[in-house]
Scaffold this motif. Structure first.
Motif, short mmCIF file in Angstrom:
data_model
loop_
_atom_site.label_atom_id
_atom_site.label_comp_id
_atom_site.label_asym_id
_atom_site.label_seq_id
_atom_site.Cartn_x
_atom_site.Cartn_y
_atom_site.Cartn_z
N LYS A 43 80.19 -0.82 26.40
CA LYS A 43 78.92 -1.23 25.78
C LYS A 43 77.79 -0.25 26.06
N THR A 44 77.91 0.51 27.14
CA THR A 44 76.81 1.42 27.49
C THR A 44 76.83 2.69 26.64
N PHE A 45 77.86 2.86 25.80
CA PHE A 45 77.95 4.09 25.01
C PHE A 45 77.60 3.92 23.53
N PHE A 46 77.55 2.68 23.08
CA PHE A 46 77.29 2.45 21.65
C PHE A 46 75.81 2.21 21.38
N ILE A 47 75.31 2.83 20.33
CA ILE A 47 73.92 2.62 19.91
C ILE A 47 73.91 1.43 18.94
N PRO A 48 73.25 0.32 19.32
CA PRO A 48 73.17 -0.80 18.39
C PRO A 48 72.11 -0.49 17.33
N LYS A 49 72.49 -0.62 16.08
CA LYS A 49 71.57 -0.20 15.01
C LYS A 49 71.66 -1.15 13.82
N TYR A 66 77.32 10.45 13.88
CA TYR A 66 77.91 9.22 14.42
C TYR A 66 79.20 8.82 13.72
N ASP B 71 65.46 3.88 15.35
CA ASP B 71 66.12 5.04 15.96
C ASP B 71 65.33 5.46 17.20
N THR B 94 70.16 1.19 24.00
CA THR B 94 71.22 2.13 24.42
C THR B 94 71.28 3.33 23.47
N GLY B 95 71.24 4.51 24.07
CA GLY B 95 71.38 5.75 23.30
C GLY B 95 70.13 6.16 22.53
N LYS B 96 69.11 5.29 22.50
CA LYS B 96 67.93 5.59 21.69
C LYS B 96 66.84 6.29 22.51
N HIS B 130 70.45 3.47 30.03
CA HIS B 130 71.27 4.05 28.95
C HIS B 130 70.43 4.53 27.77
N GLU B 165 67.81 17.22 23.35
CA GLU B 165 67.74 16.85 21.94
C GLU B 165 66.60 15.85 21.70
N GLU B 169 63.22 16.15 19.28
CA GLU B 169 62.88 15.14 18.26
C GLU B 169 61.47 14.63 18.47
#
Lengths: 212, 220
Positions: A43-49, A66, B71, B94-96, B130, B165, B169
């Motif tokens: 879960k810590t690797f996926f970007i929820p969008k 992606y 995003d 997460t990831g954002k 994250h 990166e 941005e």
């Protein structure tokens, strides 16, 4: 407090626990059972969008950053030819993955567009995140190998179908492999996917013209 | 053409949130505005559409939904509210890129309330392990967003973060807003940036700049 409100509050308090990753974890576990600890790492690797209907995930000329997993909604990938006609390569329903693998792997600009046919909830994975996740949860190497295998088979079938099947055979095959597609995808898009004209599809869908 | 970015501005009715929103309509951005004052939010939305008729912006009634769709998330909230916000949006961040704009100032603006070995930016990163936290817009007065040129110089906007990166941005967003982006370094530079704002605020009060002031590195 009404039950619906209480439920909404409950879901809001734990947004990640239940609904955001439900289908992804189910799909992974169908192929490769993973432990709750491994699920938590994933879960810590996926970007929820969230993506609204008609919004783009990828536009021609951009690099595909992606791979997308569809938790809810529907995506399509397509190209546009010189005359401005769209050619749909793939639909992705709930539980499916979609990306432009060539652009994703090489970082070259994509020739595809990917957009949402319905409001979507997606889980996005970047290349670096994917690599790190596979190091942390090596079992997923097997999951992704099986995915690629299935994808290769699907592409081979689609190629054979487009080279040698009649319009009717192609249409029947699509209905068999994606039940419910006719209810969710507009007719002209199904025609575009099959490489036939909307008129031909309309004729095929008319029960009077159906060969039994 | 660069792909459209969806940017959630949490705290859009604050002075900084509003100023950032108005600056970001210059770029190919889709803005999701969240704030506690609905009237002010509607006013901001009208002002944005007045600036640019085809502005792609809308009011979202929930900070989690706005962040989920985004995003890039701009935490345009005071330092004291960052921890609560982080708790709410953690799962969807997460990831954002999450932009920290806050300055942890004491009520009398005389000192920072954070310990010397840390900063608001680093604390937000700890709360959102994250996400890709970037310190930005923290060294700029909200009043300077309308006048990014001062004495013939384009004001600098310093940014700090651990993800290269993400820094690029955010630098792009800063250019769209009208400032000159200067990457200071990794997120530990937030400490310096937050102290620079402490100095700027005090100079502003003491010398009466009326917010029409900012940092600029002169160089050849």
């Amino acid at each position: 407090m009404k039950i619906a409100e209480a439920l909404q509050l409950f879901l809001w308090l734990i947004p990640d626990a239940l609904y955001m990753f439900e289908l992804l974890l189910q799909k992974i576990n169908e192929k490769v059972p993973i432990t709750p600890e491994e699920s938590a790492v994933c879960k810590t690797f996926f970007i929820p969008k969230k993506l609204r209907k008609k919004q783009y995930l990828l536009q021609e000329g951009d690099v595909c950053k992606y791979v997308a997993f569809v938790e809810k909604g529907m995506l399509r990938s397509y190209t546009v030819d010189d005359k401005g006609t769209e050619h749909i390569m793939q639909f992705a329903f709930e539980g499916w993955w979609l990306s432009d693998q060539f652009s994703f792997l090489t970082a070259e600009p994509s020739v595809y567009n990917i957009d949402a046919l319905e409001d979507c909830e997606l889980l996005l994975l970047t290349k670096p995140a994917e690599e790190e996740m596979l190091v942390r949860v090596p079992k997923l190497e097997r999951y992704f190998r099986l995915l690629l295998q299935n994808s290769l088979i699907a592409i081979q079938r689609r190629l054979v179908s487009s080279l040698s099947h009649t319009a009717e055979e192609k249409y029947r095959q699509l209905l068999a492999s994606c039940p419910g597609i006719a209810q969710r995808v507009p007719q002209h898009m199904m025609a575009s996917y099959l490489g036939i004209t909307p008129e031909t599809l309309s004729r095929l869908r008319n029960p009077k013209n159906r060969k039994v | 053409m660069a792909a459209q970015k969806t940017i959630a501005i949490i705290g859009a009715t604050g002075k900084m949130g509003g100023a950032i929103a108005k600056g970001l309509v210059n770029g190919p951005n889709r803005l999701l505005l969240f704030g506690n004052n609905q009237e002010k939010l509607s006013g901001l939305l009208s002002a944005l559409k007045e600036t640019k008729r085809d502005t792609d912006a809308e009011i979202i009634g929930c900070s989690v939904d706005a962040s989920w769709e985004a995003d890039i998330i701009i935490a345009a909230v005071p330092y004291a509210a960052e921890a609560t916000l982080a708790e709410q949006i953690r799962a969807v961040a997460t990831g954002k890129i999450v932009i920290s704009i806050s300055n942890p100032l004491s009520a009398d603006f005389c000192r920072l309330v954070t310990e010397p070995g840390t900063s608001a930016g680093e604390q937000l990163q700890e709360l959102l392990p994250h996400a890709r936290v970037v310190k930005a817009f923290s060294t700029n007065f909200s009043a300077a967003f309308n006048h990014t040129d001062v004495s013939g110089y384009k004001l600098d906007a310093f940014i700090a973060g651990n993800d290269d990166e993400a820094l690029l941005e955010v630098a792009e967003l800063i250019t769209e807003v009208g400032f000159n982006p200067v990457i200071a370094g990794d997120l530990t530079f937030s400490r310096t940036l937050e102290n620079m704002t402490l100095l700027l605020i005090n100079a502003n009060i003491r010398h009466g700049y009326k917010g029409q002031a900012g940092w600029k590195i002169l160089h050849n």
